[in-house]
Design a protein around this motif. Structure first.
Motif, mmCIF file in Angstrom:
data_model
loop_
_atom_site.group_PDB
_atom_site.id
_atom_site.type_symbol
_atom_site.label_atom_id
_atom_site.label_comp_id
_atom_site.label_asym_id
_atom_site.label_seq_id
_atom_site.Cartn_x
_atom_site.Cartn_y
_atom_site.Cartn_z
ATOM 1 N N LEU A 115 0.829 -1.204 0.000
ATOM 2 C CA LEU A 115 0.000 0.000 0.000
ATOM 3 C C LEU A 115 0.871 1.264 0.000
ATOM 4 C CD1 LEU A 115 -3.039 0.667 0.095
ATOM 5 C CD2 LEU A 115 -2.836 0.800 2.580
ATOM 6 N N LYS A 116 1.966 1.241 0.761
ATOM 7 C CA LYS A 116 2.873 2.392 0.803
ATOM 8 C C LYS A 116 3.697 2.514 -0.471
ATOM 9 C CE LYS A 116 3.391 2.499 5.839
ATOM 10 N NZ LYS A 116 4.332 2.359 6.986
ATOM 11 N N GLU A 117 4.086 1.392 -1.050
ATOM 12 C CA GLU A 117 4.959 1.389 -2.217
ATOM 13 C C GLU A 117 4.222 1.771 -3.492
ATOM 14 O OE1 GLU A 117 8.278 1.470 -4.149
ATOM 15 O OE2 GLU A 117 8.364 0.712 -2.086
ATOM 16 N N CYS A 118 2.963 1.358 -3.608
ATOM 17 C CA CYS A 118 2.201 1.554 -4.845
ATOM 18 C C CYS A 118 1.229 2.713 -4.666
ATOM 19 C CB CYS A 118 1.450 0.269 -5.201
ATOM 20 S SG CYS A 118 0.633 0.331 -6.802
ATOM 21 N N LYS A 164 2.442 -1.741 -14.633
ATOM 22 C CA LYS A 164 3.815 -1.403 -14.259
ATOM 23 C C LYS A 164 3.897 -1.065 -12.770
ATOM 24 C CE LYS A 164 7.651 1.462 -16.034
ATOM 25 N NZ LYS A 164 8.018 2.340 -14.903
ATOM 26 N N ALA A 165 2.920 -0.309 -12.287
ATOM 27 C CA ALA A 165 2.910 0.066 -10.868
ATOM 28 C C ALA A 165 2.829 -1.167 -9.978
ATOM 29 C CB ALA A 165 1.735 1.002 -10.590
ATOM 30 N N VAL A 166 1.988 -2.128 -10.348
ATOM 31 C CA VAL A 166 1.826 -3.339 -9.546
ATOM 32 C C VAL A 166 3.070 -4.221 -9.637
ATOM 33 C CG1 VAL A 166 0.527 -5.500 -9.337
ATOM 34 C CG2 VAL A 166 -0.678 -3.336 -9.646
ATOM 35 N N GLY A 167 3.539 -4.468 -10.853
ATOM 36 C CA GLY A 167 4.687 -5.347 -11.040
ATOM 37 C C GLY A 167 5.947 -4.822 -10.371
ATOM 38 N N GLU A 168 6.206 -3.528 -10.501
ATOM 39 C CA GLU A 168 7.412 -2.948 -9.909
ATOM 40 C C GLU A 168 7.301 -2.861 -8.388
ATOM 41 O OE1 GLU A 168 8.200 0.725 -11.916
ATOM 42 O OE2 GLU A 168 9.072 -0.281 -13.679
ATOM 43 N N ALA A 169 6.123 -2.539 -7.879
ATOM 44 C CA ALA A 169 5.942 -2.502 -6.425
ATOM 45 C C ALA A 169 6.157 -3.885 -5.830
ATOM 46 C CB ALA A 169 4.549 -1.980 -6.079
ATOM 47 N N ALA A 170 5.618 -4.897 -6.485
ATOM 48 C CA ALA A 170 5.794 -6.268 -5.998
ATOM 49 C C ALA A 170 7.266 -6.657 -5.971
ATOM 50 C CB ALA A 170 4.996 -7.236 -6.870
ATOM 51 N N ALA A 171 8.011 -6.308 -7.018
ATOM 52 C CA ALA A 171 9.430 -6.650 -7.074
ATOM 53 C C ALA A 171 10.215 -5.953 -5.960
ATOM 54 C CB ALA A 171 9.997 -6.276 -8.443
ATOM 55 N N LYS A 172 9.881 -4.705 -5.680
ATOM 56 C CA LYS A 172 10.570 -3.976 -4.612
ATOM 57 C C LYS A 172 10.298 -4.606 -3.247
ATOM 58 C CE LYS A 172 10.885 0.519 -6.907
ATOM 59 N NZ LYS A 172 10.428 1.931 -6.903
ATOM 60 N N ILE A 173 9.065 -5.002 -3.027
ATOM 61 C CA ILE A 173 8.704 -5.600 -1.746
ATOM 62 C C ILE A 173 9.390 -6.954 -1.567
ATOM 63 C CG2 ILE A 173 6.769 -6.651 -0.501
ATOM 64 C CD1 ILE A 173 5.099 -4.257 -1.691
ATOM 65 N N VAL A 174 9.368 -7.768 -2.610
ATOM 66 C CA VAL A 174 9.996 -9.093 -2.526
ATOM 67 C C VAL A 174 11.496 -8.974 -2.306
ATOM 68 C CG1 VAL A 174 10.464 -11.216 -3.822
ATOM 69 C CG2 VAL A 174 8.178 -10.204 -3.863
ATOM 70 N N GLY A 175 12.089 -7.914 -2.844
ATOM 71 C CA GLY A 175 13.519 -7.686 -2.659
ATOM 72 C C GLY A 175 13.879 -6.956 -1.382
ATOM 73 N N ASP A 176 12.895 -6.550 -0.608
ATOM 74 C CA ASP A 176 13.124 -5.805 0.624
ATOM 75 C C ASP A 176 13.682 -6.745 1.704
ATOM 76 O OD1 ASP A 176 12.777 -4.404 3.126
ATOM 77 O OD2 ASP A 176 11.308 -3.119 2.133
ATOM 78 N N LYS A 177 14.732 -6.324 2.365
ATOM 79 C CA LYS A 177 15.370 -7.147 3.404
ATOM 80 C C LYS A 177 14.439 -7.455 4.568
ATOM 81 C CE LYS A 177 20.103 -5.598 2.460
ATOM 82 N NZ LYS A 177 21.300 -4.901 2.996
ATOM 83 N N ARG A 178 13.427 -6.602 4.778
ATOM 84 C CA ARG A 178 12.462 -6.863 5.855
ATOM 85 C C ARG A 178 11.730 -8.179 5.650
ATOM 86 N NH1 ARG A 178 8.366 -2.144 5.700
ATOM 87 N NH2 ARG A 178 8.871 -2.288 3.473
ATOM 88 N N PHE A 179 11.615 -8.578 4.379
ATOM 89 C CA PHE A 179 10.824 -9.757 4.052
ATOM 90 C C PHE A 179 11.691 -10.905 3.547
ATOM 91 C CE2 PHE A 179 7.973 -6.055 2.996
ATOM 92 C CZ PHE A 179 7.279 -6.102 4.205
#
Length: 280
Positions: A115-118, A164-179
């Motif tokens: 929600l914050k990323e997208c 693009k907004a959904v795909g890129e947000a998902a990639a950023k979240i999956v790559g986030d060290k928190r997760f």
């Protein structure tokens, strides 16, 4: 709680009924699927009634099954909104999802991060309330891994910018060290050409599928727009392709392509087409 909206119509309403049908679909798909060294990063699945599209959906779930079975699994579902009820271009559910097979909890931390990323997204349960495109995928996941968590994302507007907004947000979240402790998978929900002859559907769908398998999300959206294709979840597909490319996928594979007429041996001439696609 997000209660089932299409149990008893799109798929069986009883635990035993849906379990028996999903198991049968997966057994057949496992036998016929081409084995790959590693499971896919993301898959595309159809979302019609199980009698029409269940076998095809099972090919994608069988392909990604090994990944879904891992601990701390979170599945990001991208689906279209057929109902027209929505508050924003992208709607995220924070509810627990129930089907006759059981319950799937939303990973609230991941949903909040999305929600914050997208910037185009809002928390909006109304967009999901009566929408079937994600619900019909849940029994497959609940059978394969009952403890998996989900994040359900409805794309209410369908164009390249939203994808693009959904795909890129998902990639950023999956790559986030928190997760880093999560095991992520992406499942995009879409049917293909609607209510044309099988020959016409295949002729229109195959060039679009070639774009998808080549990770050309913008080109795919261009083909959909130029030819007015009736692929109902084209933006979720494009979002999955963008995500998979961002995450290092190198190859797209068409696992199965069919249509409603073939599945139920109908001769009325008008079909809906279905495809299972995997990104490796």
């Amino acid at each position: 709680m997000r209660y089932p909206a299409v149990a008893g119509s799109f798929y069986p309403s009883s635990f035993e009924g849906v379990k028996r049908q999903v198991i049968a679909f997966l057994v057949e798909a496992r036998q016929k699927a081409i084995k790959q060294k590693n499971p896919p990063i993301a898959v595309v699945v159809p979302h019609a009634g199980y009698v029409y599209s269940g076998k095809t959906a099972a090919y994608s779930f069988a392909a990604i099954e090994e990944k879904l079975k891992l601990g701390n699994t979170v599945v990001l579902f991208f689906g279209p909104n057929h109902t027209g009820v929505a508050k924003a271009p992208i709607s995220i559910s924070f509810e627990t999802w129930m089907t006759p097979m059981g319950k799937s909890e939303t990973d609230l931390e991941v949903a909040g991060a999305f929600l914050k990323e997208c910037k185009l997204a809002q928390r909006d349960e109304s967009a999901h309330l009566m929408e079937h495109s994600i619900e019909v995928q849940m029994p497959f996941l609940q059978l394969i891994n009952p403890s998996a968590k989900v994040v359900c994302i409805a794309l209410n507007m369908q164009n390249f910018d939203v994808a693009k907004a959904v795909g890129e947000a998902a990639a950023k979240i999956v790559g986030d060290k928190r997760f880093a402790n999560r095991n992520f998978a992406v499942v995009a929900s879409s049917d293909f050409t609607h209510y044309e002859s099988a020959e016409s559907a295949k002729r229109k769908d195959m060039p679009a599928i070639e774009k998808i398998m080549g990770f050309d999300a913008e080109g795919f959206e261009g083909v959909v727009e130029k030819f007015g294709l009736s692929i109902c979840g084209h933006a979720p597909i494009a979002a999955a392709a963008i995500y998979a490319k961002e995450m290092g996928a190198k190859e797209g594979k068409l696992l199965r392509y069919t249509n409603s007429g073939e599945e139920v041996k109908s001769v009325d001439g008008k079909v809906v087409a279905y495809a299972s696609i995997a990104f490796y």
